[in-house]
Motif scaffolding. Structure first.
Motif, short mmCIF file in Angstrom:
data_model
loop_
_atom_site.label_atom_id
_atom_site.label_comp_id
_atom_site.label_asym_id
_atom_site.label_seq_id
_atom_site.Cartn_x
_atom_site.Cartn_y
_atom_site.Cartn_z
N HIS A 135 0.91 4.32 -2.68
CA HIS A 135 0.71 5.71 -2.25
C HIS A 135 1.87 6.59 -2.69
N LYS A 147 -4.02 4.83 -6.38
CA LYS A 147 -5.03 4.40 -5.42
C LYS A 147 -4.93 2.88 -5.21
N THR A 152 -1.45 1.72 -15.71
CA THR A 152 -1.40 2.71 -14.62
C THR A 152 -0.05 2.64 -13.93
N GLU A 209 0.83 -1.21 0.00
CA GLU A 209 0.00 0.00 0.00
C GLU A 209 0.87 1.26 0.00
N THR A 263 -6.31 -0.28 -4.95
CA THR A 263 -7.47 -1.16 -5.07
C THR A 263 -7.02 -2.59 -4.78
N ARG A 297 -4.91 -3.95 -7.70
CA ARG A 297 -3.58 -3.34 -7.76
C ARG A 297 -2.67 -3.91 -6.67
N SER A 348 1.44 7.71 -6.05
CA SER A 348 0.13 8.34 -6.26
C SER A 348 -0.85 7.43 -6.99
#
Length: 153
Positions: free
Chosen positions: A14, A19, A61, A10, A21, A24, A17
């Motif tokens: 972060h 998110k 992404t 996580e 999910t 991910r 940048s």
């Protein structure tokens, strides 16, 4: 995945940048455990219940945010590998050699082998540089394969 690993994943998302999910988190965890670059097909095989488009968008992404880089290794299937920590969304720092094994078809990042600076004529502008070395990886070399077989007996 234990709680500490989940927090680390996580945090990585972060920092880029992105998110975090569920998909991910799972994809980043999977990528972090790979020793070689993976294709979209490899991800599909690992996450057989996941939608191909969701996996593709996750990879894109990650690439846009500087978390992974893509490798066109000549096989017709783009591979993806985690970037170095200093990679940024606007400036990938993946100017290293990639190695494609003609025996096992794995593609490896070789970060210690940097791509040399290329002197271009004044009216040329490079958009990207890549260097793929093709051959047989350490695992597939005949003498290594024999050693592995001997250890297994």
């Amino acid at each position: 995945m234990n709680r500490t690993m989940l927090q680390n994943i996580e945090n990585t998302l972060h920092q880029k940048s992105i998110k975090p999910t569920a998909m991910r988190l799972l994809v980043l965890d999977f990528l972090s455990k790979q020793r070689a670059a993976v294709s979209l097909n490899d991800l599909e095989a690992a996450f057989h219940r996941a939608d191909r488009i969701t996996l593709y968008r996750t990879l894109k992404t990650f690439e846009e945010k500087g978390l992974v880089h893509s490798i066109a290794d000549g096989t017709g299937s783009v591979k993806y590998a985690l970037c170095a920590d200093d990679c940024q969304a606007e400036d990938h720092q993946d100017l290293h050699v990639h190695f494609h094994c003609s025996n096992c078809a794995e593609t490896y990042c070789l970060p210690a082998a940097r791509i040399p600076d290329i002197s271009l004529p004044a009216d040329f502008a490079a958009d990207e540089v890549s260097l793929i070395v093709k051959g047989v990886c350490a695992r597939c070399k005949p003498e290594n394969a024999m050693q592995l077989q001997t250890k297994g007996q």
